[in-house]
Design an enzyme around this catalytic site. Structure first.
Site, PDB file in Angstrom:
ATOM      1  N   PRO A 127       0.848  -1.375   0.075  1.00  0.00           N
ATOM      2  CA  PRO A 127      -0.065   0.105  -0.149  1.00  0.00           C
ATOM      3  C   PRO A 127       0.767   1.346   0.097  1.00  0.00           C
ATOM      4  O   PRO A 127       0.566   2.248  -0.575  1.00  0.00           O
ATOM      5  CB  PRO A 127      -0.803  -0.146   1.289  1.00  0.00           C
ATOM      6  CG  PRO A 127      -0.825  -1.470   1.417  1.00  0.00           C
ATOM      7  CD  PRO A 127       0.236  -2.091   1.211  1.00  0.00           C
ATOM      8  N   ILE A 156      -2.049  -7.294  -6.296  1.00  0.00           N
ATOM      9  CA  ILE A 156      -1.320  -8.558  -6.590  1.00  0.00           C
ATOM     10  C   ILE A 156      -2.103  -9.160  -7.801  1.00  0.00           C
ATOM     11  O   ILE A 156      -3.207  -9.760  -7.865  1.00  0.00           O
ATOM     12  CB  ILE A 156      -1.265  -9.393  -5.622  1.00  0.00           C
ATOM     13  CG1 ILE A 156      -0.331  -8.761  -4.268  1.00  0.00           C
ATOM     14  CG2 ILE A 156      -0.602 -10.674  -5.667  1.00  0.00           C
ATOM     15  CD1 ILE A 156       1.023  -8.153  -4.683  1.00  0.00           C
ATOM     16  N   GLY A 347     -16.496   7.301 -33.215  1.00  0.00           N
ATOM     17  CA  GLY A 347     -17.165   8.418 -32.897  1.00  0.00           C
ATOM     18  C   GLY A 347     -18.198   7.742 -31.648  1.00  0.00           C
ATOM     19  O   GLY A 347     -17.664   7.043 -30.851  1.00  0.00           O
ATOM     20  N   GLY A 348     -19.470   8.015 -31.594  1.00  0.00           N
ATOM     21  CA  GLY A 348     -20.387   7.691 -30.549  1.00  0.00           C
ATOM     22  C   GLY A 348     -20.338   6.162 -30.231  1.00  0.00           C
ATOM     23  O   GLY A 348     -20.397   5.624 -29.011  1.00  0.00           O
ATOM     24  N   GLU A 371       4.153  -2.902 -13.422  1.00  0.00           N
ATOM     25  CA  GLU A 371       5.403  -3.179 -13.348  1.00  0.00           C
ATOM     26  C   GLU A 371       6.238  -1.923 -14.053  1.00  0.00           C
ATOM     27  O   GLU A 371       7.387  -2.032 -14.841  1.00  0.00           O
ATOM     28  CB  GLU A 371       5.621  -4.260 -14.654  1.00  0.00           C
ATOM     29  CG  GLU A 371       4.896  -5.618 -14.106  1.00  0.00           C
ATOM     30  CD  GLU A 371       4.980  -6.662 -15.207  1.00  0.00           C
ATOM     31  OE1 GLU A 371       6.209  -6.646 -15.682  1.00  0.00           O
ATOM     32  OE2 GLU A 371       4.066  -7.563 -15.265  1.00  0.00           O
ATOM     33  N   GLU A 375       6.959   6.731 -15.834  1.00  0.00           N
ATOM     34  CA  GLU A 375       7.878   7.974 -15.344  1.00  0.00           C
ATOM     35  C   GLU A 375       9.174   7.056 -14.745  1.00  0.00           C
ATOM     36  O   GLU A 375      10.304   7.570 -14.897  1.00  0.00           O
ATOM     37  CB  GLU A 375       7.237   8.733 -14.031  1.00  0.00           C
ATOM     38  CG  GLU A 375       6.442   9.657 -14.271  1.00  0.00           C
ATOM     39  CD  GLU A 375       5.076   9.229 -14.954  1.00  0.00           C
ATOM     40  OE1 GLU A 375       4.341   9.917 -15.591  1.00  0.00           O
ATOM     41  OE2 GLU A 375       4.728   7.902 -14.569  1.00  0.00           O
TER      42      GLU A 375
END
Length: 388
Positions: A127, A156, A347-348, A371, A375
């Site tokens: 966490p 997990i 589109g829609g 994984e 960044e």
């Protein structure tokens, strides 16, 4: 130089593609139920997919990383949720046991990870420690002839299907955990093979996610879990390097999955553009539609080559950390652009669940996160580049 992809690799991928296509009608119900049917996992075992990269003497197919990348692409093109589970089981856990496990660990666990009994888990994230994996708080304390494990793992994959999880915990005497702050180094981090039916292991409820809904993602609680000293994978205190090595290989798998997701979404968009008419002609004739599709097709091809290059380097025992990070970074971000283009092309209709492109867009979003986020991939690449 031998090309990245030979006939054997193509034949394996083609066989898996044919099988995966047969699942198409089952996918909506499985996604709604939030689980991969057990018979599908067993069939993957019969096909040999769950032991693809395990050497033949250990019961696997002995296939290359290149072949596995191609197979993951095909699985992801059909059903990304399934591809994620296979990638963790085969690409990460199998590979870790083959490379670092003892003969007894391989004998005990590999058959159960190959035959379709379940899908193994890799329990590193917590966490409070995601990108900063070295700050994990789970502990391993020596007790008698073994260890007691305590802690909580988060996000997990495969936890509910797993006979085994590779769990990372910090050996207390090697990593000082005193005080309110988590440790700032990877001292003491050790990998353990943990049976998920062991007393003290609690698998939390499945997380409710934006995408990859049939792929199990759950918390894992370790409450006084006792394992023998033979549960240590590799060396005591050297688990962080083992985790990084596993993630390097796993990033090739994420790149391959991203290629499959993007490829499938663009194929749907291409077919739609050719039959959908506006202003009296197919929208495929409009530059505003076909140029983005052309860009996406080019980027899919580029991402595939990056993934296969990293896989080829791994197969030949060459350094591939930077190349795996580059492949994962480019392919995952490419998948965001490609699925956006696919939705926009429809589109829609692209926003409706009746059409699969909205699922590919949701499923593909996770590839820039798990994984190692984009960044983190940039950090890995920059460090390697500037250290050269």
């Amino acid at each position: 130089m031998r090309p990245f992809v030979g006939k054997t690799e193509r034949d394996l991928a083609s066989a898996v593609a044919g099988w995966a296509a047969s699942l198409r009608e089952r996918i909506p119900a499985a996604e709604k139920a939030g689980e991969i049917p057990r018979d599908v996992i067993r069939e993957l075992g019969r096909l040999g997919v769950l032991g693809m990269t395990v050497p033949e003497p250990l019961g696997g197919l002995g296939a290359s990383t290149v072949a596995f990348a191609l197979v993951l692409e095909e699985l992801a093109a059909a059903w990304p949720s399934l591809a994620v589970g296979v990638a963790v089981n085969t690409g990460i856990v199998d590979g870790t046991l083959v490379r670092y496990g003892t003969a007894e660990q391989r004998r005990r666990w590999l058959p159960r990870l190959i035959d379709g009994s379940g899908l193994a888990a890799f329990a590193l994230t917590e966490p409070s420690s995601g990108s900063d994996a070295a700050s994990l708080r789970a502990t391993a304390i020596r007790e008698g002839n073994g260890w007691r494990l305590d802690g909580r793992k988060q996000f997990i994959t495969n936890a509910r299907y797993a006979p085994l999880a590779i769990v990372f915990a910090r050996v207390a005497e090697l990593g000082d955990r005193r005080g309110p702050k988590p440790p700032s180094t990877h001292a003491g981090i050790t990998a353990f093979a943990v049976a998920l039916d062991a007393p003290g292991v609690v698998v939390g409820p499945a997380e409710r996610k934006l995408g990859l809904k049939a792929s199990d993602t759950s918390a894992l609680v370790l409450d006084g879990v006792r394992v023998g000293r033979d549960a240590v994978i590799g060396e005591v205190g050297k688990g962080f390097a083992l985790a990084l090595a596993a993630l390097d290989g796993g990033r090739i798998g994420i790149a391959a999955q991203s290629v499959g997701i993007a490829r499938a979404a663009i194929a749907i968009a291409r077919a739609y553009a050719k039959q959908r008419k506006q202003f009296g002609e197919p929208i495929a004739d409009f530059d505003g539609v076909r140029f983005p599709l052309a860009r996406s097709e080019s980027e899919v091809a580029a991402a595939r080559l990056l993934a296969l290059r990293a896989a080829w380097l791994k197969d030949h025992g060459r350094p591939f950390t930077r190349e795996a990070a580059m492949a994962k970074l480019y392919a995952s971000e490419m998948a965001q652009r490609a699925t956006h283009t696919a939705v926009q092309t429809l589109g829609g209709y692209g926003y409706l669940r009746e059409y699969a492109v909205e699922r590919y867009a949701r499923d593909g979003r996770a590839t820039t996160i798990y994984e190692g986020t984009s960044e983190i991939q940039r950090l890995v690449i920059a460090r390697s580049l500037l250290a050269a």
